[in-house]
Structure formats: C-alpha cells, structure tokens
Design a protein around this motif. Sequence first.
Motif, short mmCIF file in Angstrom:
data_model
loop_
_atom_site.label_atom_id
_atom_site.label_comp_id
_atom_site.label_asym_id
_atom_site.label_seq_id
_atom_site.Cartn_x
_atom_site.Cartn_y
_atom_site.Cartn_z
N ILE A 131 -21.26 27.67 -21.01
CA ILE A 131 -21.82 26.98 -19.63
C ILE A 131 -20.33 26.39 -18.65
N TYR A 132 -19.30 26.20 -19.32
CA TYR A 132 -18.07 25.85 -18.67
C TYR A 132 -17.56 26.89 -17.88
N LEU A 133 -17.49 28.19 -18.66
CA LEU A 133 -17.14 29.28 -17.90
C LEU A 133 -17.93 29.86 -16.66
N SER A 134 -19.26 29.50 -17.03
CA SER A 134 -20.07 29.68 -15.74
C SER A 134 -20.02 28.93 -14.54
N TYR A 135 -19.39 27.72 -14.77
CA TYR A 135 -18.86 26.98 -13.64
C TYR A 135 -18.06 27.76 -12.71
N LEU A 136 -17.11 28.21 -13.36
CA LEU A 136 -15.99 29.06 -12.73
C LEU A 136 -16.56 30.06 -12.02
N ALA A 137 -17.46 30.76 -12.71
CA ALA A 137 -18.04 32.07 -12.05
C ALA A 137 -19.21 31.78 -11.09
N ASP A 138 -19.87 30.56 -11.14
CA ASP A 138 -20.73 30.33 -10.14
C ASP A 138 -20.18 29.58 -9.00
N ARG A 139 -19.22 28.65 -9.11
CA ARG A 139 -18.80 27.88 -7.90
C ARG A 139 -17.27 27.90 -8.06
N PRO A 140 -16.87 29.26 -7.85
CA PRO A 140 -15.12 29.13 -7.71
C PRO A 140 -14.62 28.20 -6.44
N ASP A 141 -15.50 28.19 -5.37
CA ASP A 141 -15.06 27.65 -4.30
C ASP A 141 -15.02 25.85 -4.66
N SER A 142 -15.98 25.53 -5.36
CA SER A 142 -15.99 24.02 -5.76
C SER A 142 -14.61 23.80 -6.70
N VAL A 143 -14.48 24.63 -7.66
CA VAL A 143 -13.50 24.63 -8.52
C VAL A 143 -12.09 24.52 -7.84
N VAL A 144 -11.80 25.52 -6.97
CA VAL A 144 -10.55 25.54 -6.37
C VAL A 144 -10.21 24.36 -5.44
N GLU A 145 -11.16 23.98 -4.95
CA GLU A 145 -11.34 22.97 -3.57
C GLU A 145 -11.00 21.56 -4.64
N ALA A 146 -11.76 21.41 -5.80
CA ALA A 146 -11.45 20.23 -6.65
C ALA A 146 -9.82 20.22 -7.10
N LEU A 147 -9.33 21.32 -7.40
CA LEU A 147 -7.98 21.31 -7.69
C LEU A 147 -7.02 20.86 -6.34
N ARG A 148 -7.74 21.33 -5.30
CA ARG A 148 -6.67 21.20 -4.29
C ARG A 148 -6.88 19.76 -3.95
N VAL A 149 -7.94 19.05 -3.91
CA VAL A 149 -8.10 17.48 -3.61
C VAL A 149 -6.83 16.97 -4.66
N ILE A 150 -7.06 17.16 -5.73
CA ILE A 150 -5.94 16.71 -6.83
C ILE A 150 -4.80 16.76 -6.24
N SER A 151 -4.29 17.86 -5.72
CA SER A 151 -2.82 18.28 -5.23
C SER A 151 -2.47 17.58 -3.81
#
Length: 266
Positions: A131-151
């Motif tokens: 399921i966790y890996l599917s988050y990355l496959a399904d919503r790479p846009d959200s994952v990368v943007e979340a990391l960018r917000v943190i940065s």
Amino acid sequence: MQRMWIELDGLANLRDVGGIPTTDGGAIRTGQLLRSDNLQSLTPSDVDALLGLGLSDVVDLRSEYEAENEGPGPLVGHPEVTIHQLSLFREWREGVGEDKPDERPEVLPEKALPWVDLKPTVELDNPIASIYLSYLADRPDSVVEALRVISRAEGASLVHCAAGKDRTGTVVALALSLVGADREAVIDDYAASSERVQQILDRLLATKTYAANLRDRPLSSHLTHAETMRALLDHVDAEYGGVPGLVERLGWTAEDQQRLEAKLRG
C-alpha cells in the motif's frame, strides 16, 4: 534515542523528528519537521502552541473526501500557516478525466479512506508495504510536492493524515532517508506510532467520517510494525538503489535535494 512527543489536547500522535541520528554522526534538526494525526480537533491553545513551535506549513495527505467530509480545520485560513492539500490516493470526480476512462480509480472518492480495501498498484510480500509503495506509484506528484513543501517551509512543517502513521509515515521516512538519517532510526520513528494507537483510534471513532470503517477492526490491525517499513525501504534499495534513486524518477531534482538537506541538516 529519546522520542520527541509533543503533548497537545487535540492530537494523539504529534512528535518532532528532530534528534534522529544520521549516518555521519549528526542528527536531524529539531523544530523543522513535525508529524501528527488529524488536526481537526485542535483547541485554541493547541494552535497557539503550534505557532509557538514556528509552524508555517501543513502538509495534509488526506483524500479529498476526507478533507471535505471533515470540514475546515482550525488552521484553515490562518494568516501564519499555509495548508497544502496533497492526497496520496488516486481520485476521480464527475466530469474530470471522462475522456480517459482507463485512468479512473477503482474506488470513487466517497470510498477514499485509508482502510478501505483498495487494490494496491504494486504488490510486495508485505501487504502494508504494498500500500505504501502504491502511494508513490499512484501519486508521485503529491509525494514530490510534499517533500518540496518540507524543504521550502519558512518555519516548521507539519505532515499529517488521519492517524499520522501510514501516509504520514511513508512521506516522513522518505524525507529522513533523503538527508541521511540512520535506517534503523527511520524505521523506529515509523514504528513509534504503535505507542499511541489506542488514543488515535479513540479520536477517529468519535467522528462520522471514520467510525463505521474502524469500529469492528481489532487494535492489532492498526499497529505500525517495524518490518513493514523495513520491507518498503529494502524494496526501494533493490529496485532503485535507494530513496534518492526513487524520488529522482518521480521528479526530484538536485536543487530540491540541496534545499531539503539545508532544512533538515543545517
């Protein structure tokens, strides 16, 4: 390592990941990255406490359905805080994507809750890691943007979902791994949510959004087992050469990496 729990009336699973050791003998900076469960129940004094911690950005990983059904939280519209709504689910709305029916998710937004039986996009031996890996496959846009917000956050960023353990745990593990946090310390931080599972469930069971889907599930089904995060990270190592290789494929850049390191490592 002493865990940095932060006790507030309206949260059960709030902690600062600062102090987590890094592989070069350093540590993650305190006061930069917080993680928690749903913010809907924050009291006025809780809001003041978070602002006192320097909070400037909130990464909300809940689905559109969750956010809409729960309604605006106490921090929505606050002049000192920016909310970033970044669902980790495939979602479809009427009128959107109708020309591409093959891209519609199998489950419509009204079912977009983290414990509904969504079929993972990626299958691993560990079903929760799938399921966790599917988050990355399904919503790479959200994952990368979340990391960018943190940065890019001017102050502290806070990552949350409903319980603050699965979606939140995945994004926080990626952020920590990218800046050289010790692998076992990353896994230990993920697993720590088990210490607060009963309190988390008590809060969610009191809401209309989550109660029906949680009521008949045993407590054991909500625990964050170390082997789950280890399975995810081991798979990422094997398939992509580590978290940096994975997120680079998702669109993460060298400039993004420099910002994140400056933010979390100083």
